[in-house]
Design a protein around this motif. Sequence first.
Motif, PDB file in Angstrom:
ATOM      1  N   UNK A  41      35.809 -32.144  29.571  1.00  0.00           N
ATOM      2  CA  UNK A  41      35.339 -33.296  30.354  1.00  0.00           C
ATOM      3  C   UNK A  41      33.848 -33.198  30.645  1.00  0.00           C
ATOM      4  N   UNK A  42      33.363 -31.973  30.818  1.00  0.00           N
ATOM      5  CA  UNK A  42      31.957 -31.767  31.187  1.00  0.00           C
ATOM      6  C   UNK A  42      31.083 -31.474  29.961  1.00  0.00           C
ATOM      7  N   UNK A  43      31.638 -31.706  28.773  1.00  0.00           N
ATOM      8  CA  UNK A  43      30.878 -31.515  27.528  1.00  0.00           C
ATOM      9  C   UNK A  43      30.285 -30.111  27.441  1.00  0.00           C
ATOM     10  N   UNK A  44      31.055 -29.112  27.869  1.00  0.00           N
ATOM     11  CA  UNK A  44      30.612 -27.721  27.765  1.00  0.00           C
ATOM     12  C   UNK A  44      29.348 -27.411  28.562  1.00  0.00           C
ATOM     13  N   UNK A  45      29.156 -28.188  29.619  1.00  0.00           N
ATOM     14  CA  UNK A  45      27.966 -27.935  30.453  1.00  0.00           C
ATOM     15  C   UNK A  45      28.386 -27.613  31.881  1.00  0.00           C
ATOM     16  N   UNK A  46      27.549 -26.851  32.568  1.00  0.00           N
ATOM     17  CA  UNK A  46      27.759 -26.599  33.997  1.00  0.00           C
ATOM     18  C   UNK A  46      27.646 -27.934  34.735  1.00  0.00           C
ATOM     19  N   UNK A  47      28.589 -28.195  35.645  1.00  0.00           N
ATOM     20  CA  UNK A  47      28.603 -29.491  36.349  1.00  0.00           C
ATOM     21  C   UNK A  47      27.413 -29.652  37.282  1.00  0.00           C
ATOM     22  N   UNK A  48      26.738 -28.568  37.615  1.00  0.00           N
ATOM     23  CA  UNK A  48      25.608 -28.658  38.545  1.00  0.00           C
ATOM     24  C   UNK A  48      24.261 -28.587  37.826  1.00  0.00           C
ATOM     25  N   UNK A  49      24.023 -27.498  37.075  1.00  0.00           N
ATOM     26  CA  UNK A  49      22.682 -27.315  36.502  1.00  0.00           C
ATOM     27  C   UNK A  49      22.564 -27.881  35.087  1.00  0.00           C
ATOM     28  N   UNK A  50      23.700 -28.289  34.490  1.00  0.00           N
ATOM     29  CA  UNK A  50      23.699 -28.870  33.137  1.00  0.00           C
ATOM     30  C   UNK A  50      23.266 -27.906  32.031  1.00  0.00           C
ATOM     31  N   UNK A  51      23.340 -26.602  32.296  1.00  0.00           N
ATOM     32  CA  UNK A  51      23.099 -25.647  31.212  1.00  0.00           C
ATOM     33  C   UNK A  51      24.339 -25.620  30.331  1.00  0.00           C
TER      34      UNK A  51
END
Length: 273
Positions: free
Chosen positions: A63-73
């Motif tokens: 759901x988060x496209x393999x990214x951290x939900x906060x920092x988007x790394x």
Amino acid sequence: MIQVTKSPSAPAPLLTRGAKHRQQLETLHERDPDACEKSENTILHSRDGIYNSTSVKDRLRADQHDKCCYCESLFIATSYGDVEHFRPKAGYQQLWEGPLHKPGYYWLAYEWSNLLFSCQRCNQEFKGNYFPLANDAARAKTHHDDIAWEQPLLLHPVFDNPEQHLNFVQDAIGQLDDRGQASIRGYGLDRPELLKSRADHLKGLFYARLVGAFKFDSPLEPREQEFLAELNITIAQGKAIAEDAKQKWRQAAFDNAEYAGMVRANFPHLLHH
Ligand SMILES: [Zn+2]
């Protein structure tokens, strides 16, 4: 941070084992509410085997496209993520580095809407149990209370649009209001290595935009001839590199792109998907 769309239905372990254990936690609380508020107590201990199960993790990551939900790394092979509770399950702090209050939001430990996937730095080194409210007196302290009365200061990646609260000037992050400010502090969005990653990413996009402007069509311009000769590559290779760069630039604000929030703030004309 950008707004995330989560799958509507909860993964099975939350609805089966999670629902059952939630009832047990609520019963434990009913039995002795005062003991559950004592600072060292672990009466309402939730089970990480349930909320941390593979199906929950995989769904959140997708759901988060393999990214951290906060920092988007982006999560890479060497970085582990955490299933993260937006409302902390074991205790909360109203103030940054303030006292830890028990018991926390134990009844939301297996609640799908309360779960997110974050990198370990955002979760463990920063957010932890920090969960400030604009109205601390309205805080839900037991499963009988309603969280709808709360006004969280931290931005929720699903229920809030972080782009309305955070701003970027190039790679520098800033807040547009109190919630943006609390989120920068609570998620560590201005920590030095994240600033460096975002700066490098932005620089890479500048390069992509410049390289993507080359066409390598016949007749070649003198500078294009010079590049091909210097790099010792064919016209076809030159075209492929330029096309690749063009795509990288075009897709830089997509939901699945790293640091899309920063990119969108800087380049509002780029398409989001
Ligand atoms: Zn993170």
